[in-house]
Design a protein around this motif. Structure first.
Motif, PDB file in Angstrom:
ATOM      1  N   LEU A 121       0.881  -1.143  -0.144  1.00 54.73           N
ATOM      2  CA  LEU A 121       0.438  -0.541  -0.102  1.00 54.73           C
ATOM      3  C   LEU A 121       1.056   1.154  -0.253  1.00 54.73           C
ATOM      4  O   LEU A 121       0.602   2.424  -0.738  1.00 54.73           O
ATOM      5  N   LYS A 122       1.954   1.284   0.478  1.00 56.33           N
ATOM      6  CA  LYS A 122       2.800   2.427   0.468  1.00 56.33           C
ATOM      7  C   LYS A 122       3.788   2.316  -0.662  1.00 56.33           C
ATOM      8  O   LYS A 122       4.505   2.955  -1.299  1.00 56.33           O
ATOM      9  N   GLY A 123       3.646   1.529  -1.647  1.00 61.51           N
ATOM     10  CA  GLY A 123       4.684   1.434  -3.404  1.00 61.51           C
ATOM     11  C   GLY A 123       5.864   1.242  -2.570  1.00 61.51           C
ATOM     12  O   GLY A 123       6.716   1.541  -3.454  1.00 61.51           O
ATOM     13  N   GLU A 124       6.401   0.377  -1.768  1.00 64.13           N
ATOM     14  CA  GLU A 124       7.366   0.048  -0.829  1.00 64.13           C
ATOM     15  C   GLU A 124       7.964  -1.527  -1.789  1.00 64.13           C
ATOM     16  O   GLU A 124       6.959  -2.015  -1.735  1.00 64.13           O
ATOM     17  N   GLU A 125       9.212  -1.629  -1.874  1.00 59.98           N
ATOM     18  CA  GLU A 125       9.945  -2.894  -2.471  1.00 59.98           C
ATOM     19  C   GLU A 125      10.284  -4.254  -1.052  1.00 59.98           C
ATOM     20  O   GLU A 125       9.526  -4.642  -1.544  1.00 59.98           O
ATOM     21  N   HIS A 126      10.095  -3.490   0.159  1.00 61.28           N
ATOM     22  CA  HIS A 126      10.514  -4.475   0.957  1.00 61.28           C
ATOM     23  C   HIS A 126       9.778  -4.239   2.247  1.00 61.28           C
ATOM     24  O   HIS A 126       9.572  -2.904   3.123  1.00 61.28           O
ATOM     25  N   ILE A 127       9.801  -5.250   3.117  1.00 57.75           N
ATOM     26  CA  ILE A 127       8.680  -5.216   4.838  1.00 57.75           C
ATOM     27  C   ILE A 127      10.795  -3.977   4.641  1.00 57.75           C
ATOM     28  O   ILE A 127      10.921  -4.095   5.738  1.00 57.75           O
TER      29      ILE A 127
END
Length: 206
Positions: free
Chosen positions: A174-180
């Motif tokens: 949802l944040k558009g990031e690649e990794h947790i």
């Protein structure tokens, strides 16, 4: 949910977990598809005023514990999100700067599309197996260690850990990031294991 019998609630365990329900009869066993989204609500205590800023709770700690225990540990483990809601007045709502429904829909659609591309089919994080999650190396070693340490401390089950990972990954999408990230992990823990924090606070007050 607490108004239903414990036996009835425990019967939800299989369909929540597998998306199927099996019915046993004298001459046959039938399995039906039962994939659904379960949203349940209950008061925090029998009188309904535990934690209220405007009313006094008249329940004893034993009554509160007995009431909350109507939702068994195995059933609670199968919920992805567990939130305690507080009452809000209209002034607070009008002054909020929350996203519009349209903006939220756009973010959700983008997150779903990201998951479809990741798994190569119409599959979301909530249904993907742990084995498939590990293939994509989405959980950095530092995040794994943080989750492992918290799991030992809180004595969470493997199912609870998996749900936290899935939820953290969805927050990441949802944040558009690649990794947790550490932030996404703690946000997932906060909204999925809320009951643990609440019971700890109740024991401290007692």
């Amino acid at each position: 949910m607490a108004e239903f019998s414990k036996k009835t609630l425990d019967m939800l365990r299989q369909p929540i977990e597998t998306g199927k329900v099996t019915i046993n009869r004298a001459r046959s066993i039938v399995t039906y598809p039962a994939s659904f989204l379960l949203i349940g609500a209950m008061n925090p205590c029998p009188c309904g005023y535990l934690g209220s800023n405007t009313h006094y709770c008249t329940c004893t700690p034993k009554q509160i514990q007995s009431y909350q225990n109507r939702i068994s540990g195995p059933v609670h483990d199968r919920f992805d999100i567990d939130l305690s809601l507080k009452s809000a007045n209209f002034e607070d709502i009008n002054q909020s700067t929350s996203e519009s429904s349209y903006e939220i829909r756009q973010r959700v659609n983008e997150a779903r599309e990201r998951q479809y591309q990741r798994y190569g089919k119409d599959l979301c994080n909530g249904r993907v197996s742990y084995e498939n999650l590990t293939l994509y190396n989405l959980l950095p070693d530092q995040i794994k260690q943080s989750l492992y340490s918290m799991t030992i401390k809180k004595k969470w089950s493997n199912r609870a850990q998996l749900k936290i990972i899935r939820l953290a990954l969805t927050i990441t999408d949802l944040k558009g990031e690649e990794h947790i990230t550490e932030e996404s992990l703690w946000e997932a823990i906060t909204i999925s294991r809320n009951q643990d924090h609440h019971l700890i606070g109740m024991k401290k007050r007692g």
